[in-house]
Design a protein around this motif. Structure first.
Motif, PDB file in Angstrom:
ATOM      1  N   UNK A   1      -6.202  18.457 -26.853  1.00 30.60           N
ATOM      2  CA  UNK A   1      -4.842  17.930 -26.781  1.00 30.60           C
ATOM      3  C   UNK A   1      -4.780  16.630 -27.571  1.00 30.60           C
ATOM      4  N   UNK A   2      -4.167  16.696 -28.747  1.00 31.84           N
ATOM      5  CA  UNK A   2      -4.083  15.506 -29.577  1.00 31.84           C
ATOM      6  C   UNK A   2      -5.461  14.975 -29.907  1.00 31.84           C
ATOM      7  N   UNK A   3      -5.701  13.684 -29.652  1.00 31.89           N
ATOM      8  CA  UNK A   3      -7.017  13.113 -29.988  1.00 31.89           C
ATOM      9  C   UNK A   3      -8.097  13.443 -28.957  1.00 31.89           C
ATOM     10  N   UNK A   4      -7.714  14.103 -27.856  1.00 29.68           N
ATOM     11  CA  UNK A   4      -8.659  14.351 -26.774  1.00 29.68           C
ATOM     12  C   UNK A   4      -9.239  15.759 -26.851  1.00 29.68           C
ATOM     13  N   UNK A   5     -10.523  15.852 -26.573  1.00 33.66           N
ATOM     14  CA  UNK A   5     -11.189  17.136 -26.361  1.00 33.66           C
ATOM     15  C   UNK A   5     -11.923  17.053 -25.030  1.00 33.66           C
TER      16      UNK A   5
ATOM     17  N   UNK B   1     -21.631  21.166 -16.459  1.00 37.03           N
ATOM     18  CA  UNK B   1     -21.489  20.058 -17.403  1.00 37.03           C
ATOM     19  C   UNK B   1     -20.008  19.774 -17.604  1.00 37.03           C
ATOM     20  N   UNK B   2     -19.659  18.484 -17.651  1.00 37.99           N
ATOM     21  CA  UNK B   2     -18.301  18.054 -17.978  1.00 37.99           C
ATOM     22  C   UNK B   2     -18.412  17.001 -19.067  1.00 37.99           C
ATOM     23  N   UNK B   3     -17.399  16.920 -19.907  1.00 37.88           N
ATOM     24  CA  UNK B   3     -17.441  15.943 -20.979  1.00 37.88           C
ATOM     25  C   UNK B   3     -16.077  15.714 -21.585  1.00 37.88           C
ATOM     26  N   UNK B   4     -15.962  14.624 -22.327  1.00 38.50           N
ATOM     27  CA  UNK B   4     -14.720  14.284 -23.013  1.00 38.50           C
ATOM     28  C   UNK B   4     -15.046  13.585 -24.318  1.00 38.50           C
ATOM     29  N   UNK B   5     -14.237  13.875 -25.322  1.00 34.55           N
ATOM     30  CA  UNK B   5     -14.354  13.201 -26.621  1.00 34.55           C
ATOM     31  C   UNK B   5     -12.981  12.697 -27.029  1.00 34.55           C
ATOM     32  N   UNK B   6     -12.911  11.473 -27.520  1.00 36.75           N
ATOM     33  CA  UNK B   6     -11.664  10.855 -27.965  1.00 36.75           C
ATOM     34  C   UNK B   6     -11.796  10.463 -29.427  1.00 36.75           C
TER      35      UNK B   6
END
Length: 680
Positions: free
Chosen positions: A375-379, A423-428
């Protein structure tokens, strides 16, 4: 097995030829977008083929932090020391990283080690290393990370290529690869034969008349086919085999390892994407062990082992169409392994007086999901799996060879259990060329049959098995940043914190001379150890990877720092606060290359810091710098000559120290000259 595979490869493309043109990929489902939140490193085909040694374990060292239990490569190390791990989660020779070739697990079904001579680097398109545990859709067992090998296509390998090399110590290295299209499908093949007289593993100051060179003789073959079955469905079938013969530098230490793997994968890429993968593994492993007297003038046999093993598995994956920016992969997998060690031991006057049989079976069945949202800049990514495991049919039998009642006849109780991982993660994407990421994970690993049932020896040291070992479980978090400032430069940095609970380690409980349960006699200077579940290994560190490409020039750097410490009580209390055995705090790899019109010049330097041979941290292995180089010069008409050099400074790379201070080394300076041919 070969006959049905041939029918698939050669008959199916004929029927497909009448259809419209179909594009095949030869790969599985694409990596989910959520992998942007993870610490990953890719090694491309150019770097793979620039290895001075031509060994896949050397290629993997481009990603700092990847480690085997010992520093030697597969020409001189014992195969059972060839496990893979990352992030300092060592202290044990079984793999704590999951190794895959085209989606198929590759670790030995009995021991968890890796048969590195089976993997010719030239047959590969790329390598992807994902650091950190909790991989769901790849399968259970990824405690420290996942290493994926991808086979090259017919375009990369075809029509054919040949290389003949001659090196130090009368070494020969012959390689052939080929690829061609058949209808709308393709077939690729590769083969390698390598031999050498080897070097004396014991350093000059410590060796005696019992020590001698450790020769090797190795071969591998691969056949792979990819054919379309419909507009969006393709079949991928592979068959590999290897033979690995070595000696460990004294009498009575032969090694003979051989194996055959077969796999089939169906991949669908319509609106609903899916993949079904099945595989079979067969391994035969035989080895001998010896003890050497104090003056190293006489070697005596101590153990003779033969270990046949089988592995099989099935994985089903489905990706439904959920709309733009959402990717969901769900499925299940099943893996089973079985094996039994047959041993002769308790030698008297050069002859075995007792025999031992030990082994069993284990199975793991799991369901998994992996969700990615962009979503936009978020993964964002979240995945998990639930596994049911079982260890069955465990038995230890010992009896005199001359006859009489059994000394031991133990049938171990079957065990089962459930494990959850995820596993959980986020990239901006914070700015152009800047991505920030974070992830947390939990993973687990079932003890191998080798750890449960097979004792082993390393020099005078002996380690007993433990049929009651529990699964290992890891928890970890990481934060990182990926930078692309321009000019062909990329940089990735990651900080991590891991805790490996119930870590399986080799715990020192006594010293020779004397007889001990599960191993028999241990000579003076030797240590008696037992595999046990330690409380934990705590590991924290930093990883930095940088790449640079500018026209004809390219380079890279990878550095890993890890502070790993054992947490232990009870019988293992002496290990508390110490570093896991064979775990270096610093690793560094850097390379620089020039490529233009077939001319290729590459230099690689690597550093590994001092580390400890043993769990008590009493025997220190010195640090080591090495320099490798490759020069390839085209002569025209598809012919090129190349010169390769390994360990050009002839650094003494220490791989082991016995209780009496005898030092073993890895390969000294090794020079190669080769001629290659590939039609223009």
């Amino acid at each position: 097995m070969i006959r049905p595979l041939s029918l698939i490869l050669f008959a199916l493309p004929i029927s497909a030829a009448a259809q419209d043109e179909i594009v095949i990929t030869g790969t599985g489902l694409d990596a989910p977008p959520g992998e942007a939140a993870l610490a990953t490193v890719e090694i491309d085909r150019t770097r793979i083929t620039e290895s001075a040694s031509g060994r896949i374990e050397d290629v993997l060292r481009d990603a700092a932090g990847i480690a085997q239990f010992r520093r030697a490569d597969s020409r001189s190390s014992h195969p059972t020391a060839q496990g893979l791990t990352l992030r300092g989660l060592g202290g044990n020779a079984s793999s704590r990283a999951l190794l895959l070739l085209d989606g198929v697990p590759q670790a030995d079904p009995f021991g968890g080690w890796v048969a590195f001579p089976a993997y010719l680097p030239e047959r590969l398109a790329r390598v992807r290393v994902t650091r950190g545990g909790g991989s769901g859709y790849h399968g259970a067992g990824a405690l420290a990370g996942t290493v994926e090998l991808f086979s090259a296509s017919a375009d990369s390998l075809g029509p054919f290529a040949l290389r003949a090399g001659y090196g130090s110590r009368d070494a020969i290295d012959l390689v052939a690869t080929a690829g061609t299209t058949l209808g709308q499908g393709e077939v690729t093949a590769a083969a390698q034969f390598a031999r050498g007289d080897g070097f004396v593993p014991i350093v000059a100051d410590d060796r005696g008349s019992a020590d001698r060179a450790a020769p090797y003789r190795q071969a591998s073959v691969m056949l792979r086919g990819v054919v379309p079955l419909a507009d969006a469905v393709e079949l991928q079938a592979g068959l590999t085999g290897f033979r690995d013969e070595r000696e460990r530098g004294t009498a009575f230490t032969p090694v003979d390892s051989r194996g055959v793997d077969a796999s089939v994968r169906l991949v669908g890429r319509d609106a609903w994407r899916w993949a079904v993968t099945g595989w079979l593994q067969h391994r035969d492993f035989a080895t001998g062990f010896a003890s050497v007297n104090a003056t190293r003038t006489l070697a005596s046999p101590t153990l003779d082992q033969q270990v046949p093993a089988m592995g099989q598995g099935l994985r089903i994956e489905i990706e439904p169409p959920l709309g733009t920016g959402i990717t969901l992969r769900a499925g299940g997998d099943l893996r089973g392994v079985s094996g039994r060690t047959a041993e002769l031991y308790s030698f008297v006057a050069g002859s075995a007086t007792r025999r031992r049989s030990a082994g069993g079976t284990s199975t793991t069945a799991g369901l998994f999901f992996d969700l990615s949202i962009v979503r936009g800049p978020w993964t964002l990514t979240a995945g998990g799996r639930v596994d049911r495991w079982a260890i069955r049919d465990g038995r230890l039998f010992e009896a005199p060879i001359a006859g009489g009642p059994a000394l031991t006849d133990t049938h171990f109780a079957d065990r089962t259990g459930w494990e959850a991982s995820g596993r959980v993660g986020a990239a901006l994407r914070a700015d152009a060329g800047v991505t920030l990421r974070a992830a947390a994970y939990r993973g687990w690993r079932l003890p191998t049959l080798n750890e449960l049932y097979r004792p082993f020896r390393a020099g005078p040291d002996a380690t007993a098995a433990n049929a009651l070992l529990a699964p290992e479980r890891v928890q970890g978090i990481e934060v990182g940043a990926d930078l692309a400032p321009g000019g062909g430069v990329t940089v990735a940095a990651t900080a991590f914190l891991n805790r490996l609970d119930a870590a399986i380690g080799n715990v020192t409980l006594g010293s020779g001379p004397g007889s001990f349960p599960g191993v028999g006699f241990v000579a003076a200077g030797g240590a008696y150890r037992v595999r046990q579940n330690l409380d934990a290994i705590d590991s924290r560190g930093i990883e930095v990877d940088a790449r640079w490409e500018s026209g004809r020039w390219g380079g890279g750097l990878s550095w890993s720092y890890v502070d790993a410490r054992v947490r232990a009580r009870g019988a293992a209390a002496a290990l508390d606060g110490r570093r896991p055995a064979q775990t270096a705090p610093h690793q560094l790899s850097a390379h620089l290359g020039y490529r233009h019109r077939g001319l290729n010049i590459a230099a690689t330097t690597r550093y590994v810091a001092a580390q400890f041979e043993d769990d008590l941290n009493a025997r220190a292995l010195a640090d080591a710098w090495t320099i490798d180089a490759v020069i390839r010069v085209p002569l025209g008409a598809g012919i090129a000559i190349e010169a390769r050099g390994e360990n050009l400074t002839d650094t003494q790379i220490e791989t082991g120290i016995s209780g009496t201070g005898v030092v073993e080394r890895a390969a000294p300076r090794t020079l190669w000259f080769a001629v290659t041919y590939r039609p223009d």
